[in-house]
Design a protein around this motif. Structure first.
Motif, mmCIF file in Angstrom:
data_model
loop_
_atom_site.group_PDB
_atom_site.id
_atom_site.type_symbol
_atom_site.label_atom_id
_atom_site.label_comp_id
_atom_site.label_asym_id
_atom_site.label_seq_id
_atom_site.Cartn_x
_atom_site.Cartn_y
_atom_site.Cartn_z
ATOM 1 N N HIS A 247 -39.472 40.766 2.332
ATOM 2 C CA HIS A 247 -40.518 41.353 1.494
ATOM 3 C C HIS A 247 -41.411 42.297 2.300
ATOM 4 N N ARG A 248 -41.818 41.860 3.505
ATOM 5 C CA ARG A 248 -42.706 42.728 4.286
ATOM 6 C C ARG A 248 -41.977 43.978 4.766
ATOM 7 N N ALA A 249 -40.687 43.825 5.119
ATOM 8 C CA ALA A 249 -39.927 45.010 5.546
ATOM 9 C C ALA A 249 -39.780 46.002 4.391
ATOM 10 N N LEU A 250 -39.566 45.480 3.166
ATOM 11 C CA LEU A 250 -39.452 46.352 1.996
ATOM 12 C C LEU A 250 -40.776 47.052 1.703
ATOM 13 N N ARG A 251 -41.887 46.340 1.878
ATOM 14 C CA ARG A 251 -43.202 46.951 1.652
ATOM 15 C C ARG A 251 -43.429 48.094 2.645
ATOM 16 N N VAL A 252 -43.090 47.835 3.905
ATOM 17 C CA VAL A 252 -43.245 48.885 4.922
ATOM 18 C C VAL A 252 -42.353 50.072 4.586
ATOM 19 N N VAL A 278 -48.112 47.993 11.055
ATOM 20 C CA VAL A 278 -49.090 46.995 11.460
ATOM 21 C C VAL A 278 -49.929 46.519 10.275
ATOM 22 N N ASP A 279 -50.458 47.444 9.507
ATOM 23 C CA ASP A 279 -51.372 47.075 8.424
ATOM 24 C C ASP A 279 -50.662 46.460 7.223
ATOM 25 N N VAL A 280 -49.536 47.016 6.854
ATOM 26 C CA VAL A 280 -48.803 46.533 5.683
ATOM 27 C C VAL A 280 -47.805 45.441 6.070
ATOM 28 N N GLY A 281 -47.096 45.678 7.170
ATOM 29 C CA GLY A 281 -46.075 44.714 7.581
ATOM 30 C C GLY A 281 -46.611 43.500 8.306
ATOM 31 N N GLY A 282 -47.831 43.603 8.837
ATOM 32 C CA GLY A 282 -48.403 42.463 9.533
ATOM 33 C C GLY A 282 -47.881 42.261 10.933
ATOM 34 N N TYR A 283 -47.207 43.281 11.497
ATOM 35 C CA TYR A 283 -46.737 43.181 12.868
ATOM 36 C C TYR A 283 -47.902 43.386 13.831
ATOM 37 N N GLN A 284 -47.738 42.915 15.062
ATOM 38 C CA GLN A 284 -48.806 43.020 16.047
ATOM 39 C C GLN A 284 -48.990 44.435 16.576
ATOM 40 N N MET A 285 -47.901 45.128 16.750
ATOM 41 C CA MET A 285 -47.985 46.464 17.339
ATOM 42 C C MET A 285 -46.749 47.271 16.965
#
Length: 421
Positions: A247-252, A278-285
């Motif tokens: 889901h997060r990858a699709l959002r990004v 970072v902002d949408v996917g929630g990754y650190q960097m």
């Protein structure tokens, strides 16, 4: 009265034979008794005793206990024979034996039924991968039923035995939370609780467990025990994790697709892609580096969102086949394939940058090549806060993001070239 008066006709011959044999035994017994007691006569010595079945004058049978003793009667040695009717006692004994046999039969049936029920319960628990348990709050004794050994990765036949051993199996990061749930339920008095936590197997494997417990109280309302079930939910957690990552990858991917349509600056495109990761996917960097064709085969940082911006300048970035070029970013540029580091703390490929990465909270990294036909422009590198953060589905979706980013870069360059011409 003779033997013939108290026995059935067919019984008389064997009875007479038994009496003659008894008389012989009595004579021998009398001699031994006299010697043993230092007596010339056998007066006062019990010679024989037994129980027999006799017949009364009216033809009814009865059980008799007969005792034969030697006595002195009118100056002569005689035999005193005492006969006691023990029919009632024999009947009582028979009734007791029958009752005991019946009780043993019923106990056996109920034991077999209970064993069968327990076997069915055990089979059901094993099939459902569920452990049923009961904890005595006073002693800390823990009773468990079900696939306990498999549940906790222990040898066959393993049981915890007490709550201290059970809590040692829980992941260190989850122990305090589980204790809090249990203590609150006890404090509420006969309350219930539900909690999900991780258990650690001896080989280091992690399994997820969902536990539901109920506090039971005595007549005075004091908590005395906990009863509940625990179920292995690792499969569900893994499915949820895959779904969340997808889901997060699709959002990004979707957000970046929208930005590709409106941005006209290459730098804005790179900055926006990193920011969305970072902002949408929630990754650190997230950062983008371009591959240089200089002697060092260096990697030029172009955009970065996260907490490691100052570190890139001193990381000796290169895509050459050297110590500093064998990390995920260098490997992705050199091979043209995605490259993952699923455990920065242990993976040797990340050794040159491990200290800085762990300082910033990075646990895994993924580098995605920016491929334009046969040429690799560089790589988009993403770092996550958890180990094993990038599964195959997520890698595939994020590679599509990198491909779209490459298309955007080449489109902007093409437009710029047409403008110059």
């Amino acid at each position: 009265m003779t033997v013939r008066d108290i026995r059935q006709p067919e019984e008389i011959p064997p009875v007479l034979a038994a009496i003659r044999a008894q008389h012989r035994l009595l004579r021998r017994g009398m001699a031994k008794a006299r010697r043993a007691h230092g007596q010339k006569s056998g007066a006062g010595i019990a010679l024989a005793a037994g129980e027999w079945r006799h017949v009364k004058r009216d033809g009814t049978g009865f059980d008799a206990s007969i005792t034969i003793s030697s006595i002195q009667y009118e100056g002569r040695e005689a035999r005193l024979v005492m006969v006691t009717d023990v029919t009632a006692r024999k009947q009582a004994d028979e009734s007791l034996r029958n009752l005991t046999a019946e009780l043993e039969r019923r106990v056996g049936e109920r034991t077999a039924a209970a064993r069968e029920t327990m076997e069915r319960l055990q089979a059901t628990l094993v099939a459902a991968n569920v452990v049923a348990w009961e904890l005595d709050l006073a002693s800390g004794r823990l009773l468990e039923t079900g696939p306990v050994a498999t549940f906790f990765g222990k040898p066959e036949g393993f049981l915890h035995g007490d709550d201290a051993s059970f809590f040692e199996s829980i992941h260190p990061d989850d122990r305090a939370g589980v204790r809090t749930h249990v203590e609150r339920a006890i404090q509420r008095g006969c309350g219930s609780y539900a909690v999900e936590f991780r258990v650690v197997h001896p080989d280091g494997g992690i399994r997820w467990v969902a536990t539901t417990g109920q506090v039971e109280c005595d007549a005075a309302g004091r908590p005395v025990r906990l009863r509940g079930i625990s179920q292995d939910i690792t499969g569900r957690k893994q499915a949820e994790s895959v779904l969340a990552k997808t889901h997060r990858a699709l959002r990004v991917l979707t957000e970046c697709g929208h930005e590709l349509l409106r941005l006209s600056s290459e730098q804005d495109l790179l900055d926006t892609a990193c920011r969305i990761a970072v902002d949408v996917g929630g990754y650190q960097m997230a950062w983008v580096g371009y591959a240089e064709n200089d002697a060092r085969k260096s990697i030029r940082p172009m955009a970065l969102v996260g907490s490691a911006k100052d570190d890139l300048s001193r990381m000796h970035l290169t895509w050459a086949d050297t110590k500093f070029g064998c990390g995920p970013t260098g490997e992705a540029i050199r091979t043209g394939q995605p490259c993952r580091c699923q455990d920065i703390a242990k993976d040797l490929m990340y050794a040159p940058w491990r200290a800085d990465a762990l300082k910033h909270g990075y646990a895994s990294a993924l580098a995605l090549p920016l491929m334009s036909e046969q040429e690799c422009l560089g790589a988009l590198t993403i770092c996550a806060a958890h180990r094993e953060a990038f599964d195959e589905v997520e890698v595939s979706l994020l590679q599509q993001l990198a491909n779209d980013l490459t298309v955007g870069i080449m489109s902007i360059r093409a437009r710029a070239q047409r403008t110059v011409l």
